[in-house]
Design a protein around this motif. Structure first.
Motif, PDB file in Angstrom:
ATOM      1  N   TRP A 427     -36.152  37.662 -27.677  1.00 18.17           N
ATOM      2  CA  TRP A 427     -37.532  37.744 -27.195  1.00 18.17           C
ATOM      3  C   TRP A 427     -37.517  38.088 -25.714  1.00 18.17           C
ATOM      4  O   TRP A 427     -36.924  37.374 -24.898  1.00 18.17           O
ATOM      5  N   GLN A 430     -42.477  39.836 -24.587  1.00 22.92           N
ATOM      6  CA  GLN A 430     -43.543  40.561 -25.269  1.00 22.92           C
ATOM      7  C   GLN A 430     -43.220  40.834 -26.731  1.00 22.92           C
ATOM      8  O   GLN A 430     -44.101  40.847 -27.580  1.00 22.92           O
ATOM      9  N   LYS A 431     -41.945  41.055 -27.016  1.00 25.79           N
ATOM     10  CA  LYS A 431     -41.549  41.371 -28.383  1.00 25.79           C
ATOM     11  C   LYS A 431     -40.062  41.067 -28.548  1.00 25.79           C
ATOM     12  O   LYS A 431     -39.343  40.798 -27.567  1.00 25.79           O
ATOM     13  N   TYR A 432     -39.602  41.124 -29.799  1.00 20.54           N
ATOM     14  CA  TYR A 432     -38.185  40.946 -30.081  1.00 20.54           C
ATOM     15  C   TYR A 432     -37.475  42.294 -29.974  1.00 20.54           C
ATOM     16  O   TYR A 432     -37.943  43.303 -30.512  1.00 20.54           O
TER      17      TYR A 432
END
Length: 801
Positions: A427, A430-432
């Protein structure tokens, strides 16, 4: 308190290892014409030996292991290479043969793994260092490579089949590089009782299917479900049932058809139902109801629960949404639990009936109050809390997380949740994004190892999961729980055979086994050998009671105060009882039993109390080990909250303080604190030796205590006690909750404060930002001490403590 038992082996650990049959195997002790170029160490299965830890030279005769039937047991062997690397160390293990019998544990029941080391460059806390930690357990293909001067762990996992005769089984591990082979004897005790397939505590260890698929080459379709099935059963075999079943959820009938074999399997403890939503995000109550009705009609609903992730870990601002979702789910499925990841709070009681608290926020008395009314209480851990609380983090000890299972039985916690066992990406806020799982230990910021207990086998040519040392340790804890559950059942059967009623306190028979190991989940000696010894004691009682419910007396232990213990011994009629050599007269009798009782006053430390029961000329002796803590029965005033001078010693941010007649526990008045809304971290602080209190040296005192009342009729008070040191250090790990309308005495043992107690700046009581103002009453801030007299109020004579 929980200590920093580092992976470098101490002299005390070596001594304990020799006593338990573990320790260093010296090359000089080998039956070899030429010595091998490596040393061998056999630690407990709870020790983490880092790759580069220095090692002593100490003989160790055997790898000792023990388990019940239908149980797995793990062990470790550490190979330390000398000045030259080991390029092809051959490793093999024999079958385990029963001494004095023909039974055996075959090689098909034994697995060998090599411990993969992962580098921690940024420690999660200051308690454990940077370094190369053992984590993934990679199936061992027969050979190892070990760099010069470094360690390489080998993990042994043995399954004890059902029905196997009890007794001692022997075999050996063989290591061979150059010279004659090194053979490490194995002594494996099979105890005479058997674990059930069912687990008697529920779990929800979530598999993130999308991350599993991505780590295995983007697998799709039925191959995806087949892959998830392998991860699912790998977790179930370790008694850690995942949350979701590995089946599609979109179609109700297909879900039920494919889910049925999983639900009916006795090894599956619980399962999570899908919470269907409409395109606008609202709950699809008719579809949820259709699913639940179909499951109910097939008798498949008992293990089911909801866990609506849209209200995960809610703060007060989201409580109305929690209530709304709970009401809709109750409309669709009134007989299905709906868990919410928050500690019990009055704002949600009556709406939420199934709670999942962070382990550091578990409130035992409030939980028991709710359970008595029919609610369910689980707990969980994640990135937080961190050390000194038990964690699943890579750079933490294994003992604490294993002890959680003992504490779960002790406190009556019904289940454990873990947010993910398969975060194979990272992570970034904001995103993986992609992560090299074999070199990068951080999947989620803040803690090494959090979010994954498996590694993907894809890179190794394995179409399934690779386990970890942390996962196997949790399995050991889950099996420990089964020992305790079985003992409790056997104790109840024994009590019934004696004619004791349902009011017999079976838990009091188990209590000494808990007290011997910990004071609470953050306060325990970091001694894995102690847990193994207590486990052995529990196993012995299980075996004896399973053979004969009246074969041994029932012994309960209660704690009237810190320094005394009351023993109650229940025997079949006609027995004579001695406790520590003193003959006792029966204090109570029933149709089938006599009761003998004695209260002992004990000094701090570990005690062994001998109980001798004689009947028909035969005497049976048993020992109960008791851990007695330091007693600090006297109070030294710190701030009595009884005068304007007392009020003036507090500084504050976002809080109004004044004296009140509405609350007092020590006579006179109390302190009213109104915490304002909209203020970040409103707080009150008692700071400064000579101004806030008399002396910065608190080292001779036992605990900080104070009384607090929450006058709010429908809101739970939640705040923290923060300790400050004069050099700027602080300890902010002490959580407090006070249910609506209740008064509590808060006790924080100073041994749990990780600061220099001779240089105390003071204490702070703070809350998170509030949506609405909150009023609390306080009184009688004090330090407990061993001796009476003295004071820590400034301007008065200082107490010595």
């Amino acid at each position: 308190m929980k200590g920093k038992r580092m992976m470098a082996v101490s002299a005390a650990m070596l001594l304990a290892g020799m006593q338990l049959g573990t320790g260093w195997w010296s090359p000089a002790a080998a039956r070899a014409e030429s010595s091998p170029s490596f040393a061998v160490y056999v630690p407990t299965n709870m020790d983490k030996i880092l790759r580069d830890d220095p090692v002593p030279q100490q003989a160790a005769p055997v790898l000792q292991m023990a388990a019940a039937r239908n149980e797995y047991e793990g062990g470790q062997v550490i190979v330390h290479a000398g000045d030259q690397a080991l390029s092809r160390l051959q490793v093999s293990i024999s079958e385990l043969k029963q001494e004095g019998g023909s039974a055996k544990i075959g090689k098909d029941q034994i697995e060998l793994f090599t411990e993969h080391y992962i580098q921690v460059t940024k420690p999660t806390t200051g308690a454990y260092p940077a370094g190369w930690y053992p984590d993934a357990l990679v199936p061992l293909n027969g050979t190892l490579q070990v760099e010069a001067g470094r360690n390489q762990g080998i993990y042994v996992k043995v399954h004890v089949p059902k029905g196997l005769p009890a007794g001692n089984y022997t075999g050996e591990i063989t290591l061979h590089e150059t010279g004659n082979p090194v053979r490490i004897p194995i002594s494996f005790t099979v105890w005479d009782f058997e674990l059930t397939d069912e687990s008697h505590v529920e779990t929800a260890f979530t598999l993130w299917g999308d991350q599993v698929a991505a780590a295995h080459g983007g697998v799709e379709g039925e191959a995806y479900w087949s892959l998830l099935d392998k991860y699912y059963w790998a977790s179930v075999e370790d008694r850690l049932t995942p949350s979701y079943l590995p089946v599609p959820t979109g179609d109700v009938e297909e879900f039920v058809r494919r889910a049925e074999p999983y639900i009916k399997n006795p090894k599956v403890s619980a399962y999570r139902l899908p919470v269907y939503t409409k395109t606008d995000g609202s709950l699809d109550v008719p579809k949820i109801k259709a699913l639940v009705d179909l499951l109910r009609s097939k008798g498949l609903l008992d293990k089911a629960y909801f866990y609506p992730s849209m209200v995960d870990e809610p703060g007060p601002a989201r409580y109305p949404q929690v209530v709304s979702i709970a009401e809709q789910l109750r409309e669709a499925a009134p007989d299905v639990r709906s868990f919410n990841t928050t500690q019990p709070v009055d704002e949600l009681t009556g709406s939420v009936h199934s709670w999942v608290a962070l382990v550091n926020k578990y409130d035992e008395s409030f939980a028991h109050q709710l359970q008595a009314s029919g609610d369910h209480v689980w707990w969980y851990t994640s990135v937080v809390p961190k050390d000194p609380f038990p964690t699943y983090h890579t750079d933490d000890d294994l003992l604490g997380s294993r002890l959680l299972s003992w504490e779960q039985k002790d406190y009556g916690v019904e289940g454990t949740l873990y947010w993910s066992t398969t975060i194979f990406q990272k992570w970034n806020g904001q995103k993986y994004v992609p992560r090299d799982v074999w070199t990068d230990p951080i999947a989620f910021p803040g803690a090494n190892g959090d979010g994954y207990l498996f590694y993907p086998g894809y890179d190794l040519g394995i179409d399934g999961p690779v386990p970890t040392l942390r996962l196997e340790n949790l399995r050991e804890g889950a099996e420990d729980y089964e020992y305790l559950w079985q003992l409790e059942q056997l104790v109840k059967q024994s009590a019934a055979s004696l004619g004791l009623g349902d009011e017999f306190a079976a838990h009091d028979v188990l209590q000494p086994f808990f007290d011997e190991q910990y004071t609470n989940m953050r306060d325990y000696p970091e001694e894995p050998e102690r847990l193994l010894e207590v486990r052995k004691e529990v196993a012995g009682l299980n075996a004896q009671l399973a053979e004969d419910p009246q074969g041994i007396p029932l012994v309960t232990v209660r704690k009237p105060d810190e320094s005394s213990r009351t023993f109650s011994v229940y025997t079949a009629k006609g027995a004579q009882v001695q406790i520590d050599g003193e003959p006792l007269e029966a204090s109570d009798t029933g149709a089938g039993y006599d009761k003998f009782e004695r209260t002992l006053t004990l000094d701090p430390g570990m005690h062994e109390v001998e109980i001798a029961v004689t009947k028909n000329g035969e005497t049976r002796t048993s020992v109960r080990k008791l851990q007695v803590a330091e007693s600090n029965p006297y109070a030294t005033p710190l701030n009595e909250a009884d005068s304007e001078a007392d009020v003036s010693r507090w500084t504050k941010t976002g809080v109004t303080l004044h004296l009140t007649d509405a609350f007092s526990t020590s006579g006179g008045q109390g302190l009213q604190a109104d915490f304002a809304s909209g203020v970040k971290f409103p707080n009150i602080r008692l700071f400064g030796a000579g101004t806030g209190f008399a002396s910065a040296d608190w080292s001779s005192y036992g605990a900080l205590q104070f009384d607090v009342r929450n006058p709010n009729p429908d809101r739970t008070a939640v705040f923290y006690v923060k300790f400050h040191q004069t050099n700027g250090s602080s300890d902010d790990t002490h959580f407090v909750s006070v249910p609506a309308g209740q008064t509590r005495t808060i006790t924080v043992p100073l041994r749990e404060v990780r600061l220099d107690l001779t240089q105390m700046k003071g204490i702070e009581l703070w809350m998170f930002q509030l949506e609405q103002p909150f009023r609390l009453y306080f009184d009688s801030f004090r330090l407990t001490s061993k001796t009476p007299g003295g004071t820590m109020v400034p301007g008065s004579e200082q107490g010595a403590g």
